[in-house]
Write a protein that holds these residues in place. Sequence first.
Motif, short mmCIF file in Angstrom:
data_model
loop_
_atom_site.label_atom_id
_atom_site.label_comp_id
_atom_site.label_asym_id
_atom_site.label_seq_id
_atom_site.Cartn_x
_atom_site.Cartn_y
_atom_site.Cartn_z
N ILE A 12 0.98 -1.20 0.00
CA ILE A 12 -0.12 0.07 0.03
C ILE A 12 0.91 1.29 0.10
O ILE A 12 0.68 2.05 -0.88
CB ILE A 12 -1.16 -0.03 1.33
N ASP A 52 -7.94 -2.81 -6.46
CA ASP A 52 -7.71 -3.25 -4.83
C ASP A 52 -6.60 -2.40 -4.26
O ASP A 52 -6.86 -1.96 -3.05
CB ASP A 52 -7.96 -4.78 -4.77
N GLU A 56 -6.90 0.83 -1.33
CA GLU A 56 -6.35 1.16 -0.24
C GLU A 56 -5.06 2.01 -0.04
O GLU A 56 -5.01 2.63 0.82
CB GLU A 56 -5.64 -0.36 -0.08
N LYS A 59 -6.93 5.45 0.46
CA LYS A 59 -7.27 5.56 1.68
C LYS A 59 -5.92 5.92 2.47
O LYS A 59 -6.12 6.86 3.30
CB LYS A 59 -7.92 4.16 2.36
N TYR A 60 -4.86 5.20 2.33
CA TYR A 60 -3.83 5.45 3.11
C TYR A 60 -3.13 6.77 3.09
O TYR A 60 -2.97 7.84 3.77
CB TYR A 60 -2.84 4.52 2.58
#
Length: 105
Positions: A12, A52, A56, A59-60
Amino acid sequence: MRKGEKTKIHIIMKSAELFNRKGYAATTMQDIMDATGLTKGGLYRSFSSKDDIAIEAFKYAGEVLWAHFSAAIEGPPTATGKILAMCGVYSDTVHNPPIQGGALS
């Protein structure tokens, strides 16, 4: 923290930098493999697709940026001071970016 969780976080973080620097469309799974040092199987054990990973990573990146804003507004006692402090988060992004990457880093 388990090894799989550490690997997922590593993917991520590195992907967030890549997406920030190259953009989503220009970043390939091979780029992510190169940046993380993982094989294709290593990536697909943690994520089913580039989409996917991107979700993420986004979001990070939002969490990192929010942490910078939250830290900035802790000091000033007034609303004006807090707004100026939030603007200050972007005052030196060339030398101190919230997330590595971008056109100038």
